[in-house]
Design a protein around this motif. Structure first.
Motif, PDB file in Angstrom:
ATOM      1  N   SER A  23     -30.663 -33.827   6.519  1.00 61.23           N
ATOM      2  CA  SER A  23     -30.541 -33.192   5.211  1.00 61.23           C
ATOM      3  C   SER A  23     -29.815 -31.859   5.375  1.00 61.23           C
ATOM      4  O   SER A  23     -30.079 -31.110   6.317  1.00 61.23           O
ATOM      5  N   ALA A  56     -20.494 -25.673   4.225  1.00 61.40           N
ATOM      6  CA  ALA A  56     -21.130 -26.997   4.154  1.00 61.40           C
ATOM      7  C   ALA A  56     -20.366 -28.018   4.997  1.00 61.40           C
ATOM      8  O   ALA A  56     -20.966 -28.931   5.565  1.00 61.40           O
ATOM      9  N   TYR A 114     -19.507 -22.762   0.111  1.00 61.86           N
ATOM     10  CA  TYR A 114     -20.152 -22.421  -1.154  1.00 61.86           C
ATOM     11  C   TYR A 114     -20.578 -20.959  -1.075  1.00 61.86           C
ATOM     12  O   TYR A 114     -20.894 -20.461   0.003  1.00 61.86           O
TER      13      TYR A 114
HETATM   14  P1  ADP Z   1     -26.601 -33.372   2.594  1.00 59.93           P
HETATM   15  O1  ADP Z   1     -26.020 -34.259   1.542  1.00 59.93           O
HETATM   16  O2  ADP Z   1     -26.302 -33.819   3.995  1.00 59.93           O
HETATM   17  O3  ADP Z   1     -28.080 -33.117   2.403  1.00 59.93           O
HETATM   18  P2  ADP Z   1     -25.145 -31.240   1.246  1.00 59.93           P
HETATM   19  O4  ADP Z   1     -23.715 -31.599   1.249  1.00 59.93           O
HETATM   20  O5  ADP Z   1     -25.922 -31.463  -0.014  1.00 59.93           O
HETATM   21  O6  ADP Z   1     -25.875 -31.939   2.490  1.00 59.93           O
HETATM   22  O7  ADP Z   1     -25.294 -29.686   1.625  1.00 59.93           O
HETATM   23  C1  ADP Z   1     -24.655 -29.094   2.754  1.00 59.93           C
HETATM   24  C2  ADP Z   1     -24.950 -27.591   2.734  1.00 59.93           C
HETATM   25  O8  ADP Z   1     -24.310 -26.988   1.625  1.00 59.93           O
HETATM   26  C3  ADP Z   1     -26.441 -27.259   2.605  1.00 59.93           C
HETATM   27  O9  ADP Z   1     -26.675 -26.073   3.332  1.00 59.93           O
HETATM   28  C4  ADP Z   1     -26.604 -27.020   1.121  1.00 59.93           C
HETATM   29  O10 ADP Z   1     -27.683 -26.170   0.862  1.00 59.93           O
HETATM   30  C5  ADP Z   1     -25.265 -26.369   0.770  1.00 59.93           C
HETATM   31  N1  ADP Z   1     -24.856 -26.625  -0.625  1.00 59.93           N
HETATM   32  C6  ADP Z   1     -24.586 -27.830  -1.175  1.00 59.93           C
HETATM   33  N2  ADP Z   1     -24.198 -27.690  -2.459  1.00 59.93           N
HETATM   34  C7  ADP Z   1     -24.212 -26.345  -2.720  1.00 59.93           C
HETATM   35  C8  ADP Z   1     -23.891 -25.544  -3.868  1.00 59.93           C
HETATM   36  N3  ADP Z   1     -23.463 -26.112  -5.004  1.00 59.93           N
HETATM   37  N4  ADP Z   1     -24.029 -24.199  -3.777  1.00 59.93           N
HETATM   38  C9  ADP Z   1     -24.442 -23.623  -2.618  1.00 59.93           C
HETATM   39  N5  ADP Z   1     -24.741 -24.312  -1.498  1.00 59.93           N
HETATM   40  C10 ADP Z   1     -24.626 -25.670  -1.537  1.00 59.93           C
END
Ligand code: ADP
Length: 254
Positions: free
Chosen positions: A73, A53, A32
């Motif tokens: 998380s 990610a 991302y």
């Molecule tokens: P989890 O579900 O295990 O909490 P995520 O898949 O939501 O993890 O997030 C993984 C990483 O990607 C984290 O560092 C999160 O901040 C980042 N992230 C997730 N979605 C986005 C996005 N749309 N834009 C930027 N960073 C993102």
């Protein structure tokens, strides 16, 4: 006529009777872009950062398996669920649904594949507040061109099976959190998908309601694939197999 054409083309995206490995990720990376300006300069000249990610995740899921995705998380669980659903495409690597490379399909084709083969349940139930439970559950069938009476019958049947046969005309606001989540599960299953993906489905529910919802999921999961991303040990304990993510990579050390 238009409806017939649409129903046929949806049918051709039906992957039931497909190979044993229903879901596969091969060396999947998802990045991302975060921060930076909003000017028309190329992104890398705007001072943003790249967040990786997922960093080379591979995974095979066979029909009949109930898989848990665990990890702290921010470890990439939701990102993986979104990729498996075809809601996004990976930066590199492949995601296959029954042998079909999802990333190589047009957005329209991806949406059809998802619609026909994947049921999705999120932590916040994402029901339409103005519609009854029955109409919420029947909604995916509208897109498939299923006639109204059949839509209604299938929605009521599924609501009955998740124990909400007496709540079919209630709107989400008239239902408890656990009941809304059961409506969301009924909606995810109404198209009879091969794959059920859930992202923290019990996150907002008390223990007993969470356990009941899992019973429903396990009952439905028999010959399908169910993948659930969760922190909840109660959920993870009931899966056949766990995939642990740490900082976007699989941690198979446990
Ligand atoms: P989890 O579900 O295990 O909490 P995520 O898949 O939501 O993890 O997030 C993984 C990483 O990607 C984290 O560092 C999160 O901040 C980042 N992230 C997730 N979605 C986005 C996005 N749309 N834009 C930027 N960073 C993102």
């Amino acid at each position: 006529m238009e409806r017939e054409t649409r129903a046929r083309s949806v049918e051709s995206d039906d992957l039931s009777g497909s190979p044993e490995t229903l879901l596969r990720c091969i060396d999947v990376v998802q990045e991302y872009r975060r921060g930076g300006g909003t000017s028309l300069l190329p992104w890398h000249q705007q001072g943003g950062v790249t967040v990786r990610a997922l960093d080379g995740v591979s995974l095979d899921v066979r029909a009949g398996e109930f898989i848990g995705i665990e990890g702290p998380s921010g470890s990439g669980k939701s990102t993986l669920v979104h990729l498996l659903a075809g809601l996004s495409t990976p930066t590199s690597g492949r995601v296959e649904l029954a042998g079909v490379d999802i990333g190589a399909q047009s957005a329209q084709k991806r949406s059809r594949l998802r619609h026909r083969n994947v049921g999705l349940v999120f932590q916040r139930f994402q029901l339409l507040p103005s519609l009854s439970a029955r109409a919420n559950v029947a909604l995916p069938l509208v897109q498939s061109g299923v006639p109204k009476r059949e839509r209604r019958e299938r929605a009521v049947d599924l609501l009955d099976r998740v124990g909400l046969g007496d709540r079919t005309t209630h709107t989400p606001g008239q239902l408890s959190g656990g009941e809304q989540q059961r409506v969301a599960i009924a909606r995810a299953l109404v198209t009879d998908p091969q794959v059920l993906l859930m992202d923290e489905p019990t996150g907002e529910l008390d223990r007993e309601t969470g356990a009941r919802i899992l019973d429903h999921v396990i009952e439905f999961s028999d010959d399908r694939v169910v993948v659930v991303a969760s922190h909840d040990e109660q959920v993870l304990d009931r899966t056949d197999r766990r995939i642990r993510l740490v900082d976007g990579r699989r941690d198979d050390s446990q």
